[in-house]
Design a protein around this motif. Structure first.
Motif, short mmCIF file in Angstrom:
data_model
loop_
_atom_site.label_atom_id
_atom_site.label_comp_id
_atom_site.label_asym_id
_atom_site.label_seq_id
_atom_site.Cartn_x
_atom_site.Cartn_y
_atom_site.Cartn_z
N GLY A 1 0.78 -1.23 0.00
CA GLY A 1 0.00 0.00 0.00
C GLY A 1 0.81 1.28 0.00
N ASP A 2 2.08 1.22 -0.37
CA ASP A 2 2.95 2.40 -0.38
C ASP A 2 3.06 2.92 -1.82
OD1 ASP A 2 4.81 4.37 -0.03
OD2 ASP A 2 6.24 3.14 1.08
N SER A 3 2.10 3.72 -2.22
CA SER A 3 2.03 4.18 -3.61
C SER A 3 3.16 5.14 -3.96
CB SER A 3 0.68 4.85 -3.87
OG SER A 3 -0.38 3.95 -3.65
N VAL A 4 3.59 5.98 -3.00
CA VAL A 4 4.66 6.94 -3.28
C VAL A 4 5.96 6.21 -3.58
CG1 VAL A 4 6.06 8.78 -2.30
CG2 VAL A 4 3.59 8.78 -1.94
N THR A 5 6.33 5.26 -2.71
CA THR A 5 7.54 4.48 -2.95
C THR A 5 7.45 3.71 -4.26
OG1 THR A 5 7.97 4.27 -0.58
CG2 THR A 5 9.05 2.68 -2.02
N ALA A 6 6.28 3.17 -4.55
CA ALA A 6 6.08 2.44 -5.80
C ALA A 6 6.31 3.34 -7.00
CB ALA A 6 4.68 1.84 -5.85
N ALA A 7 5.78 4.57 -6.94
CA ALA A 7 5.95 5.49 -8.06
C ALA A 7 7.42 5.88 -8.25
CB ALA A 7 5.10 6.75 -7.83
N ILE A 8 8.13 6.11 -7.13
CA ILE A 8 9.55 6.48 -7.22
C ILE A 8 10.36 5.35 -7.84
CG2 ILE A 8 11.61 7.00 -5.85
CD1 ILE A 8 9.73 8.43 -3.87
N PHE A 9 10.17 4.13 -7.34
CA PHE A 9 10.92 3.01 -7.90
C PHE A 9 10.52 2.74 -9.34
CE2 PHE A 9 11.64 1.12 -3.44
CZ PHE A 9 12.87 1.74 -3.35
N ALA A 10 9.26 2.94 -9.67
CA ALA A 10 8.79 2.66 -11.04
C ALA A 10 9.42 3.62 -12.04
CB ALA A 10 7.27 2.73 -11.10
N VAL A 11 9.51 4.91 -11.70
CA VAL A 11 10.07 5.86 -12.66
C VAL A 11 11.56 5.63 -12.84
CG1 VAL A 11 10.58 7.74 -11.05
CG2 VAL A 11 10.02 8.26 -13.42
N PHE A 12 12.26 5.25 -11.77
CA PHE A 12 13.67 4.92 -11.93
C PHE A 12 13.84 3.62 -12.71
CE2 PHE A 12 14.46 7.98 -8.48
CZ PHE A 12 15.60 8.61 -8.98
N SER A 13 12.94 2.67 -12.50
CA SER A 13 12.98 1.43 -13.30
C SER A 13 12.76 1.74 -14.77
CB SER A 13 11.92 0.45 -12.80
OG SER A 13 11.81 -0.67 -13.67
N ALA A 14 11.82 2.64 -15.04
CA ALA A 14 11.55 3.02 -16.42
C ALA A 14 12.78 3.65 -17.06
CB ALA A 14 10.37 3.99 -16.47
N PHE A 15 13.47 4.50 -16.30
CA PHE A 15 14.67 5.12 -16.84
C PHE A 15 15.75 4.09 -17.13
CE2 PHE A 15 19.01 6.49 -15.74
CZ PHE A 15 19.28 7.21 -16.89
N TRP A 16 16.10 3.28 -16.14
CA TRP A 16 17.23 2.35 -16.33
C TRP A 16 16.93 1.33 -17.42
CZ3 TRP A 16 21.52 4.04 -14.59
CH2 TRP A 16 21.62 4.72 -13.37
N THR A 17 15.69 0.82 -17.45
CA THR A 17 15.36 -0.18 -18.48
C THR A 17 15.40 0.44 -19.87
OG1 THR A 17 13.91 -1.30 -16.89
CG2 THR A 17 13.65 -1.87 -19.21
N SER A 18 14.78 1.61 -20.02
CA SER A 18 14.76 2.24 -21.34
C SER A 18 16.15 2.69 -21.75
CB SER A 18 13.79 3.43 -21.34
OG SER A 18 14.18 4.40 -20.39
N PHE A 19 16.98 3.09 -20.79
CA PHE A 19 18.35 3.48 -21.10
C PHE A 19 19.14 2.28 -21.63
CE2 PHE A 19 22.54 5.35 -19.31
CZ PHE A 19 22.85 5.90 -20.54
N GLY A 20 18.95 1.13 -20.99
CA GLY A 20 19.60 -0.08 -21.48
C GLY A 20 19.15 -0.45 -22.87
N VAL A 21 17.84 -0.33 -23.14
CA VAL A 21 17.31 -0.64 -24.48
C VAL A 21 17.86 0.36 -25.50
CG1 VAL A 21 15.22 -0.72 -25.88
CG2 VAL A 21 15.23 -1.74 -23.60
N LEU A 22 17.94 1.64 -25.12
CA LEU A 22 18.47 2.65 -26.03
C LEU A 22 19.92 2.36 -26.38
CD1 LEU A 22 18.15 5.34 -27.55
CD2 LEU A 22 18.83 6.51 -25.43
N LEU A 23 20.71 1.99 -25.38
CA LEU A 23 22.11 1.65 -25.65
C LEU A 23 22.22 0.45 -26.58
CD1 LEU A 23 23.79 2.08 -22.13
CD2 LEU A 23 24.03 3.57 -24.12
#
Length: 221
Positions: free
Chosen positions: A82-104
């Motif tokens: 039930g921790d939506s704030v922590t979920a959102a923070i981790f999700a946006v960083f996950s989106a960055f790192w995953t998409s960065f890896g795909v871009l590379l």
């Protein structure tokens, strides 16, 4: 009816004591400790320790899996408690790192080509892709920083350092100023230190220790 029988009947009718609740999990432990290796790798890349010219794609495994995958799992775990704030923070960083890896991977393997000519991308086109990518995430991380000013000060400091890193990287790419990347690397190491401090506090409290000082939030109302 005797007193003894009345007492025995009352005990028999009493409901069983509720079982002790299992301790709530803290997704921040997994999220932060899996975030740090990728952050350190990014900093080493910025300062020139990892030569991605000679070793193209050298960051891909740690970006996509250590950070991208496990931060996604941490976000899902935060949602479960039930921790939506922590979920959102981790999700946006996950989106960055995953998409960065795909871009590379896409740029290193020539998966993206000029749609008009079918030829490999020029240096200017690659720079345009990179600058657009960095600008998008820079704006999102600045928004994240402003939206979380009610968190303890240490979190805000960490997010501001992330913002500085992205601004420097964006300007370095768009202006062709490579001298900004080592400074971005220093900012990267700085936010890694901040998040390591937060991680240390989370481990300590989970293991029964006292909370470490995090500073008061900038916005209290």
């Amino acid at each position: 009816m005797s007193v003894e029988s009345d007492t025995a009947g009352a005990q028999a009718a009493a409901p069983p004591a509720p079982a002790a609740a299992a301790p709530a999990g803290n997704p921040a432990l997994m999220g932060l400790i899996c975030f740090l290796p990728s952050g350190i790798t990014l900093g080493l890349w910025f300062v020139g320790y990892l030569d991605t010219t000679a070793l193209p794609g050298g960051m891909i495994p740690i970006l996509t899996f250590s950070a991208g995958l496990f931060l996604l799992l941490s976000a899902m775990a935060a949602l479960r408690v039930g921790d939506s704030v922590t979920a959102a923070i981790f999700a946006v960083f996950s989106a960055f790192w995953t998409s960065f890896g795909v871009l590379l991977m896409a740029l290193n393997n020539g998966w993206i080509v000029d749609a008009g000519t079918g030829q490999a991308l020029s240096t200017e086109q690659v720079g345009s892709i990179q600058s657009t990518y960095l600008l998008s995430f820079t704006l999102v991380f600045v928004l994240l920083t402003l939206a979380t000013l009610r968190l303890p000060l240490m979190f805000t400091i960490g997010f501001v350092l992330v913002d500085i890193t992205f601004v420097l990287a964006y300007i370095g790419v768009t202006a062709g100023n490579a001298s900004l990347f080592p400074i971005a690397g220093i900012a990267t190491f700085a936010f890694c230190l901040v998040f390591a401090y937060i991680l240390f506090d989370a481990f300590g409290q989970t293991l029964g220790g006292r909370a470490m000082s995090m500073g008061g939030p900038l916005v209290r109302s």
